[in-house]
Design an enzyme around this catalytic site. Structure first.
Site, PDB file in Angstrom:
ATOM      1  N   THR A  28       0.864  -1.191   0.000  1.00 42.72           N
ATOM      2  CA  THR A  28       0.000   0.000   0.000  1.00 42.72           C
ATOM      3  C   THR A  28       0.895   1.234   0.000  1.00 42.72           C
ATOM      4  O   THR A  28       1.982   1.200   0.575  1.00 42.72           O
ATOM      5  CB  THR A  28      -0.866  -0.018   1.280  1.00 42.72           C
ATOM      6  OG1 THR A  28      -1.762  -1.110   1.186  1.00 42.72           O
ATOM      7  CG2 THR A  28      -1.636   1.278   1.480  1.00 42.72           C
ATOM      8  N   GLY A  78      -1.415  -1.531   6.807  1.00 44.39           N
ATOM      9  CA  GLY A  78      -1.420  -2.701   7.682  1.00 44.39           C
ATOM     10  C   GLY A  78      -2.729  -3.437   7.515  1.00 44.39           C
ATOM     11  O   GLY A  78      -3.481  -3.176   6.570  1.00 44.39           O
ATOM     12  N   GLY A 118      -6.135  -3.788   7.592  1.00 42.99           N
ATOM     13  CA  GLY A 118      -7.065  -2.663   7.672  1.00 42.99           C
ATOM     14  C   GLY A 118      -8.162  -2.793   8.711  1.00 42.99           C
ATOM     15  O   GLY A 118      -8.618  -1.785   9.262  1.00 42.99           O
TER      16      GLY A 118
HETATM   17  N1  ASP Z   1      -4.417  -1.329   4.874  1.00 45.18           N
HETATM   18  C1  ASP Z   1      -4.638  -2.006   3.634  1.00 45.18           C
HETATM   19  C2  ASP Z   1      -5.972  -2.708   3.692  1.00 45.18           C
HETATM   20  O1  ASP Z   1      -6.288  -3.284   4.712  1.00 45.18           O
HETATM   21  C3  ASP Z   1      -3.589  -2.988   3.276  1.00 45.18           C
HETATM   22  C4  ASP Z   1      -2.163  -2.586   3.578  1.00 45.18           C
HETATM   23  O2  ASP Z   1      -1.911  -1.463   3.980  1.00 45.18           O
HETATM   24  O3  ASP Z   1      -1.258  -3.413   3.383  1.00 45.18           O
HETATM   25  O4  ASP Z   1      -6.664  -2.725   2.706  1.00 45.18           O
END
Ligand code: ASP
Length: 353
Positions: free
Chosen positions: A217, A269, A271
């Protein structure tokens, strides 16, 4: 009469328009960026791939820095840097996004302008080349804050944003990663997406560890010379997602938030935890209501509140007074920071400053 007033009067007499920017002393700009948090360790990243990540992050930072240097807005800088990362297949955003269990790329993004608390967000878009630009268009050209799916793509087309065939976002590496995950979990493997290039005779080299879907991300938070902060985030979400799952990235207050009263934050992270904690807004609230420094607030949310829920991930943050912070509880997070006239600092692993 002050020097500024004399200039203004002289300017007006000459029939010139004196811009607001010219009347205000320029303040130093700053920006901070992430490219996802997760299990990123030296042993799992070969030197060539690591160099590619650093080069791409450098390009994104430079694009934002150029805009900020010329007095451009933090919103413009955030969009420009994220566009570059969305086009880079290394990151889980735009081209190179992870696949859903159905074999699609469903993209989420958000942007927020700290000067007026305006925000735009999109979820589950499949045809708009730059979801971050669509989020900005939602913010600036629609009466809404959040659009989803086909409707969001239709709005993008009406707003004149570049539309692409969904196969534009396809990458062999992410596809094989999905197939591997689904097989391991005993879930059905969808057909290879229409429009994807023919399957290569040999599997692509694993350029990331097996849990690659855990990161990639992208997010940027910037402070411009007018003292305004903004934040943006763009993602493909989590690999193998189902049922129209949406994470924190496009949820204002969870994965993305900006206010000139406190700070601007972009998170990354798992989410679900970030939504439950309202992470981005929580950091800004700790700054605003508790008087914490930005770093204290970021660490409090990641190392205390997120860990208490057994969540994983990280965030980047910037404050209108120029404070910068990042915090993560994963082994690594792709990250960079730069302040006007300073040296670009890029980090990947947990033991880097
Ligand atoms: N936060 C993002 C989600 O949960 C994924 C990530 O940041 O790796 O969609």
């Amino acid at each position: 009469m002050t020097a500024l007033r004399i200039c203004m009067v002289a300017g007006m007499m000459a029939g010139e328009v004196v811009s607001m920017a010219a009347q205000q002393p320029a303040r130093p700009w700053a920006l901070v960026l992430h490219g996802g948090a997760g299990v990123i360790e030296r042993a799992s990243l070969d030197p060539k791939t690591e160099a590619a990540y650093r080069a791409s992050i450098t390009l994104a930072v430079q694009a934002a820095a150029r805009i900020l240097d010329h007095g451009g807005s933090s919103v413009e800088a955030v969009e420009a840097a994220i566009q570059i990362l969305e086009d880079d297949p290394l990151f889980n955003a735009g081209r190179g996004a992870v696949f859903t269990a159905d074999g699609k790329n469903e993209l989420d993004a958000a942007i927020m302008d700290g000067s007026n608390l305006k925000a735009g967000a999109v979820a589950g878009v499949t045809r708009t080349r730059h979801p971050i630009s669509l989020a900005r268009a939602v913010m600036e050209k629609s009466p809404h804050v959040m659009l989803i799916g086909a409707g969001a793509d239709a709005f993008a087309a009406e707003a004149g944003l570049e539309q692409v065939d969904p196969s534009f976002f396809f990458t062999e590496r992410r596809w094989q990663s999905l197939v591997k995950q689904l097989k391991k979990e005993g879930r059905p493997v969808p057909p290879r997406p229409a429009g994807a290039p023919p399957e290569p005779p040999v599997p692509v080299a694993q350029v990331e560890p097996p849990n690659a879907h855990k990161f990639g991300t992208v997010g940027v938070a910037a402070l411009d010379r007018h003292g305004n902060v903004a934040a943006g985030t763009s993602t493909g979400g989590v690999q193998g997602k189902r049922w129209g799952r949406v994470g924190d990235s496009p949820i204002i207050g969870a994965g993305t938030y900006a206010s000139n009263q406190s700070c601007a934050v972009s998170a990354t992270g798992t989410g679900e935890y970030f939504i439950r904690l309202g992470v981005a807004r929580e950091v800004c609230n700790l700054v605003y209501f508790k008087g914490m420094t930005l770093q204290q607030a970021a660490d409090q949310v990641i190392h205390k509140e997120l860990e208490a829920l057994h969540g994983d991930g990280g965030l980047i943050a910037i404050a209108p007074d120029g404070q910068l912070a990042w915090s993560f509880n994963t082994p690594g997070m792709y990250r960079a920071r730069l302040t006007q006239g300073g040296k670009l600092q890029i980090g990947i692993y947990g033991d880097e400053p």
